[in-house]
Motif scaffolding. Sequence first.
Motif, PDB file in Angstrom:
ATOM      1  N   PHE A 269       0.842  -1.199   0.000  1.00  0.00           N
ATOM      2  CA  PHE A 269       0.000   0.000   0.000  1.00  0.00           C
ATOM      3  C   PHE A 269       0.879   1.251   0.000  1.00  0.00           C
ATOM      4  CE2 PHE A 269       0.125  -2.070   4.224  1.00  0.00           C
ATOM      5  CZ  PHE A 269       1.017  -1.216   4.856  1.00  0.00           C
ATOM      6  N   THR A 270       0.255   2.407  -0.241  1.00  0.00           N
ATOM      7  CA  THR A 270       1.015   3.650  -0.086  1.00  0.00           C
ATOM      8  C   THR A 270       0.743   4.213   1.301  1.00  0.00           C
ATOM      9  OG1 THR A 270      -0.809   4.753  -1.159  1.00  0.00           O
ATOM     10  CG2 THR A 270       1.145   4.381  -2.502  1.00  0.00           C
ATOM     11  N   LEU A 271       1.687   4.944   1.823  1.00  0.00           N
ATOM     12  CA  LEU A 271       1.536   5.484   3.169  1.00  0.00           C
ATOM     13  C   LEU A 271       0.482   6.579   3.203  1.00  0.00           C
ATOM     14  CD1 LEU A 271       5.251   5.811   4.361  1.00  0.00           C
ATOM     15  CD2 LEU A 271       3.648   3.935   4.731  1.00  0.00           C
ATOM     16  N   ALA A 274      -0.462  11.054   7.197  1.00  0.00           N
ATOM     17  CA  ALA A 274      -0.033  11.085   8.600  1.00  0.00           C
ATOM     18  C   ALA A 274       1.224  10.228   8.787  1.00  0.00           C
ATOM     19  CB  ALA A 274      -1.163  10.588   9.498  1.00  0.00           C
ATOM     20  N   GLN A 275       1.251   9.080   8.129  1.00  0.00           N
ATOM     21  CA  GLN A 275       2.439   8.222   8.225  1.00  0.00           C
ATOM     22  C   GLN A 275       3.661   8.905   7.607  1.00  0.00           C
ATOM     23  OE1 GLN A 275       0.569   4.807   6.326  1.00  0.00           O
ATOM     24  NE2 GLN A 275       0.801   3.566   8.181  1.00  0.00           N
ATOM     25  N   LYS A 276       3.446   9.548   6.467  1.00  0.00           N
ATOM     26  CA  LYS A 276       4.561  10.248   5.817  1.00  0.00           C
ATOM     27  C   LYS A 276       5.120  11.352   6.710  1.00  0.00           C
ATOM     28  CE  LYS A 276       3.048   9.547   1.063  1.00  0.00           C
ATOM     29  NZ  LYS A 276       2.130  10.165   0.105  1.00  0.00           N
ATOM     30  N   VAL A 300      -5.713   3.621  17.314  1.00  0.00           N
ATOM     31  CA  VAL A 300      -5.679   2.222  16.895  1.00  0.00           C
ATOM     32  C   VAL A 300      -5.918   2.115  15.400  1.00  0.00           C
ATOM     33  CG1 VAL A 300      -6.231   0.932  18.970  1.00  0.00           C
ATOM     34  CG2 VAL A 300      -8.058   2.075  17.725  1.00  0.00           C
ATOM     35  N   GLY A 301      -5.119   1.306  14.745  1.00  0.00           N
ATOM     36  CA  GLY A 301      -5.311   1.073  13.326  1.00  0.00           C
ATOM     37  C   GLY A 301      -4.731   2.149  12.426  1.00  0.00           C
ATOM     38  N   SER A 302      -4.027   3.123  12.988  1.00  0.00           N
ATOM     39  CA  SER A 302      -3.484   4.190  12.150  1.00  0.00           C
ATOM     40  C   SER A 302      -2.214   3.746  11.422  1.00  0.00           C
ATOM     41  CB  SER A 302      -3.217   5.444  12.980  1.00  0.00           C
ATOM     42  OG  SER A 302      -2.277   5.170  13.983  1.00  0.00           O
ATOM     43  N   GLY A 303      -1.697   2.571  11.764  1.00  0.00           N
ATOM     44  CA  GLY A 303      -0.562   2.022  11.031  1.00  0.00           C
ATOM     45  C   GLY A 303       0.801   2.396  11.592  1.00  0.00           C
ATOM     46  N   LYS A 304       0.955   2.228  12.900  1.00  0.00           N
ATOM     47  CA  LYS A 304       2.224   2.584  13.535  1.00  0.00           C
ATOM     48  C   LYS A 304       3.333   1.583  13.205  1.00  0.00           C
ATOM     49  CE  LYS A 304       0.292   2.747  17.576  1.00  0.00           C
ATOM     50  NZ  LYS A 304      -1.105   2.694  17.120  1.00  0.00           N
ATOM     51  N   THR A 305       2.936   0.317  13.002  1.00  0.00           N
ATOM     52  CA  THR A 305       3.959  -0.710  12.799  1.00  0.00           C
ATOM     53  C   THR A 305       4.826  -0.423  11.576  1.00  0.00           C
ATOM     54  OG1 THR A 305       2.309  -2.213  13.698  1.00  0.00           O
ATOM     55  CG2 THR A 305       4.309  -3.202  12.841  1.00  0.00           C
ATOM     56  N   VAL A 306       4.200   0.001  10.486  1.00  0.00           N
ATOM     57  CA  VAL A 306       4.961   0.299   9.274  1.00  0.00           C
ATOM     58  C   VAL A 306       5.955   1.426   9.538  1.00  0.00           C
ATOM     59  CG1 VAL A 306       4.812   1.002   6.870  1.00  0.00           C
ATOM     60  CG2 VAL A 306       2.972  -0.319   7.884  1.00  0.00           C
ATOM     61  N   GLY A 452     -10.095   2.958   2.949  1.00  0.00           N
ATOM     62  CA  GLY A 452     -10.778   1.695   2.711  1.00  0.00           C
ATOM     63  C   GLY A 452     -11.286   1.012   3.965  1.00  0.00           C
ATOM     64  N   ARG A 453     -11.061   1.642   5.115  1.00  0.00           N
ATOM     65  CA  ARG A 453     -11.574   1.033   6.351  1.00  0.00           C
ATOM     66  C   ARG A 453     -13.078   1.201   6.437  1.00  0.00           C
ATOM     67  NH1 ARG A 453      -7.110   0.618   9.937  1.00  0.00           N
ATOM     68  NH2 ARG A 453      -5.689  -0.547   8.631  1.00  0.00           N
ATOM     69  N   GLN A 454     -13.758   0.149   6.855  1.00  0.00           N
ATOM     70  CA  GLN A 454     -15.206   0.223   7.036  1.00  0.00           C
ATOM     71  C   GLN A 454     -15.510   0.743   8.434  1.00  0.00           C
ATOM     72  OE1 GLN A 454     -17.674  -0.589   4.886  1.00  0.00           O
ATOM     73  NE2 GLN A 454     -16.178  -0.994   3.267  1.00  0.00           N
ATOM     74  N   VAL A 554      -3.193  -6.743  18.700  1.00  0.00           N
ATOM     75  CA  VAL A 554      -3.541  -7.880  17.855  1.00  0.00           C
ATOM     76  C   VAL A 554      -4.192  -7.396  16.553  1.00  0.00           C
ATOM     77  CG1 VAL A 554      -4.818 -10.035  17.710  1.00  0.00           C
ATOM     78  CG2 VAL A 554      -3.840  -9.312  19.884  1.00  0.00           C
ATOM     79  N   ASP A 555      -3.773  -7.975  15.459  1.00  0.00           N
ATOM     80  CA  ASP A 555      -4.228  -7.488  14.155  1.00  0.00           C
ATOM     81  C   ASP A 555      -4.753  -8.644  13.302  1.00  0.00           C
ATOM     82  OD1 ASP A 555      -4.609  -5.825  11.955  1.00  0.00           O
ATOM     83  OD2 ASP A 555      -2.551  -6.110  11.244  1.00  0.00           O
ATOM     84  N   VAL A 556      -6.068  -8.829  13.326  1.00  0.00           N
ATOM     85  CA  VAL A 556      -6.688  -9.868  12.508  1.00  0.00           C
ATOM     86  C   VAL A 556      -7.773  -9.211  11.656  1.00  0.00           C
ATOM     87  CG1 VAL A 556      -7.940 -12.075  12.518  1.00  0.00           C
ATOM     88  CG2 VAL A 556      -6.265 -11.589  14.306  1.00  0.00           C
TER      89      VAL A 556
HETATM   90  P1  ADP Z   1      -1.663   0.271  14.801  1.00  0.00           P
HETATM   91  O1  ADP Z   1      -1.362   1.710  14.604  1.00  0.00           O
HETATM   92  O2  ADP Z   1      -2.961   0.047  15.514  1.00  0.00           O
HETATM   93  O3  ADP Z   1      -0.525  -0.482  15.423  1.00  0.00           O
HETATM   94  P2  ADP Z   1      -1.048  -1.376  12.585  1.00  0.00           P
HETATM   95  O4  ADP Z   1       0.320  -0.905  12.399  1.00  0.00           O
HETATM   96  O5  ADP Z   1      -1.249  -2.690  13.256  1.00  0.00           O
HETATM   97  O6  ADP Z   1      -1.892  -0.296  13.345  1.00  0.00           O
HETATM   98  O7  ADP Z   1      -1.780  -1.348  11.194  1.00  0.00           O
HETATM   99  C1  ADP Z   1      -3.079  -1.782  11.047  1.00  0.00           C
HETATM  100  C2  ADP Z   1      -3.280  -2.448   9.715  1.00  0.00           C
HETATM  101  O8  ADP Z   1      -3.268  -1.480   8.673  1.00  0.00           O
HETATM  102  C3  ADP Z   1      -2.207  -3.444   9.369  1.00  0.00           C
HETATM  103  O9  ADP Z   1      -2.830  -4.556   8.801  1.00  0.00           O
HETATM  104  C4  ADP Z   1      -1.333  -2.684   8.391  1.00  0.00           C
HETATM  105  O10 ADP Z   1      -0.664  -3.557   7.499  1.00  0.00           O
HETATM  106  C5  ADP Z   1      -2.345  -1.825   7.661  1.00  0.00           C
HETATM  107  N1  ADP Z   1      -1.803  -0.578   7.121  1.00  0.00           N
HETATM  108  C6  ADP Z   1      -0.863   0.223   7.695  1.00  0.00           C
HETATM  109  N2  ADP Z   1      -0.646   1.321   6.942  1.00  0.00           N
HETATM  110  C7  ADP Z   1      -1.453   1.235   5.875  1.00  0.00           C
HETATM  111  C8  ADP Z   1      -1.684   2.065   4.713  1.00  0.00           C
HETATM  112  N3  ADP Z   1      -1.028   3.201   4.541  1.00  0.00           N
HETATM  113  N4  ADP Z   1      -2.594   1.654   3.815  1.00  0.00           N
HETATM  114  C9  ADP Z   1      -3.257   0.504   3.995  1.00  0.00           C
HETATM  115  N5  ADP Z   1      -3.087  -0.333   5.040  1.00  0.00           N
HETATM  116  C10 ADP Z   1      -2.200   0.021   5.976  1.00  0.00           C
END
Ligand code: ADP
Length: 699
Positions: A269-271, A274-276, A300-306, A452-454, A554-556
């Motif tokens: 995916f593209t960042l 906020a991630q950028k 939660v779900g904002s994508g911190k892991t990446v 794309g999040r519901q 947890v991410d499912v």
């Molecule tokens: P959290 O911030 O809650 O730790 P995660 O890092 O677990 O969030 O990311 C939540 C989900 O979103 C993961 O499945 C991750 O791969 C996905 N994700 C992260 N960044 C993006 C993005 N820019 N576009 C789409 N999906 C993303």
Amino acid sequence: MSLQFLKSPVQFLKGVGPRRSEVLAQHGVVEINDLLSYYPRRYLDRTSVSLIRELKAGSDPVTVIGTVIAAGVIPGRRTRRFEVVLEDEPGRQMKCVWFQGVGWISKSIEKGHRLAVHGKPARYGGMISFSHPDFDRLDEEGPPVETGRIIALYPGSAPLQQAGMTSRSFRKIIYNLLKERGEELQENLPGDILSKHDLLEGRVARRAIHFPKDQDELSKARHRLKFEELFFFQLLLAKTRTRREAVPGIRIPSSGPLESRFFAEVIPFTLTNAQKNALREIGDDLMSGKQMNRLLQGDVGSGKTVVAATAALKAIDAGHQVAVMAPTEILCEQHFRSLSAFLEPLGVQVGLLTGSTPAASRKELLAEVADGTLQFLVGTHAVIQETVKFKSLGLCVIDEQHRFGVLQRATLFEKGNDPHMLLMTATPIPRSLAMTLYGDLHVSIMDERPPGRQPITTRMVREKERESVYNAMRRAVAEGRQCYVVFPLVAESEKLDLKDAVSGHELLEAEFPEARVELVHGRMKSAEKEEVMSRFISGESPILVSTTVIEVGVDVPNATFMLIEHAERFGLSQLHQLRGRIGRGKHASTCILMAEYKQSEESRTRLRAMEDTEDGFKISEIDMEIRGVGDFFGTKQSGLPAFRIADLLNDQAILVKARAAAFSLVESDKDLTDENHAAMKEYFEAFVLEDGLRLSRVG
Ligand code: ADP
Ligand code: MG
């Protein structure tokens, strides 16, 4: 007042003595200084006192001043009560009634006393009465302290009352103290800050907070003392931050081969913007030559892991190692899985070290970390802090940082060979609180979710709807989705709660005979937990019953249904974290809050807020409003001092100014007077001791 005098015990003041000083000590008042900052809880303004003849049953609480014309204990069949008849104008009378504390209250009120009472008017047997009013004795002929227009009322308690420490005694003692020594009080704020912010002088404010001439002076005094309190705490943060920034940081260039391949080959995916932004800020820190000192705050779900993985690759590209610390084993395992998935395709090995890593593999891991063959280690705080020697640790990522307070963090930064520090939290907090709680850090905020999040539909339901909830779960499972069923786990009755989850699991197994219903809780062995979790993650088991161990991380994405049992027992932020486990994929999700019929107003407000919004920042504001700042995280846990007069929720404007003043003072490196230093030390000590920790190198 010399500093020495301010620090001397209250016991020797006129009107205190050994017995009272013992009770005062239980209320945090030991030194004279403490007494001066034992601030009134309320003020009685004589110009806004009501007359008995004007009182209306059912109105808002009011204050009445009158003379006691009768007082007595009335025995009852089961309970006794204490009744007082009060008169303000001839023939105009009302009653005050107490059912509790009858013993000591009946001893403190006698016929002939002048009383100020504050309560909610009701009507019984034709007479207006207050039940359990706030009361305070006044004397017309006492020291001038009682004849002023505005009279201070102090926080009280049964032991204080029993020792005779009524508001009246506080007023007398403080009055005498200020009369004799008040002129000696020294200013503890730098002069230019006083004039710039138009603050009342310290000496005047300390007198006026106890004996205000009028409302205007009172509000100026409150303002000055709030400013002072917030200023000194911000000064602590400013000093901590500056000290850390003086540590030279390893220079890490902006982009290397692993990082480029990560974006080109690994992430699909593209960042988000906020991630950028967060990555740009982190990149700048890493290149700056100073030690990074940053908090990544993302809902939660904002994508911190990446973001964390990218930062890690920068460090590894530059030839350094990375450590990721998380508070629980489950969270570590989750990080281990998702980071391995990201990094192993690039040939970066990730190691996992927790309390339950077997001794043999632990030894091997530690050896690889020490000689530099292992570039990336995930582990629980305890393990990493105590035993691990890195060859060249470049970056340390600490997850769920809110479990550490300001002061614990100071010790954290003392460890190791000064790597860059990236702290992460999924608990959004109101900005004013962030400035204090995380005031020693730079903060990046991610308030945007990947596209794309519901949305998640959240509903509070009652027991009678359980069958329809199960039906909705059946439909979700039939469509190939997965469900969480969460039970609360409250520390005090852990066993009992566990029983709840265990029997809940049995019930669900009977309810869903076709499906594999699994149970996970904190008491299980780590390997067992791991197996259950991996079966849920792979989709093998559609229903997972758990305690709050799944709260974070947890991410499912295939899980779309969550049933939270006894939802009224959870805090708002915790509910938000839990709910963040669903709504992570492309399917619409549902969160059901099962609540008791009997619920407090507060818990209803909380659950309604969950129905109304998914915005973590909004939820945290509401949470803080409901619970007050003190309970928001718990003072102990947050490492925040219990402020005596400032209120983080309502004093944001003052906070912003005090913070700016403190940071510019530290940056300017100006000389401070002895009084400035002494006050700083005083405040720091109070804050630090509160938590039982010492900030050895601050100052
Ligand atoms: P959290 O911030 O809650 O730790 P995660 O890092 O677990 O969030 O990311 C939540 C989900 O979103 C993961 O499945 C991750 O791969 C996905 N994700 C992260 N960044 C993006 C993005 N820019 N576009 C789409 N999906 C993303
Ligand atoms: Mg996460």
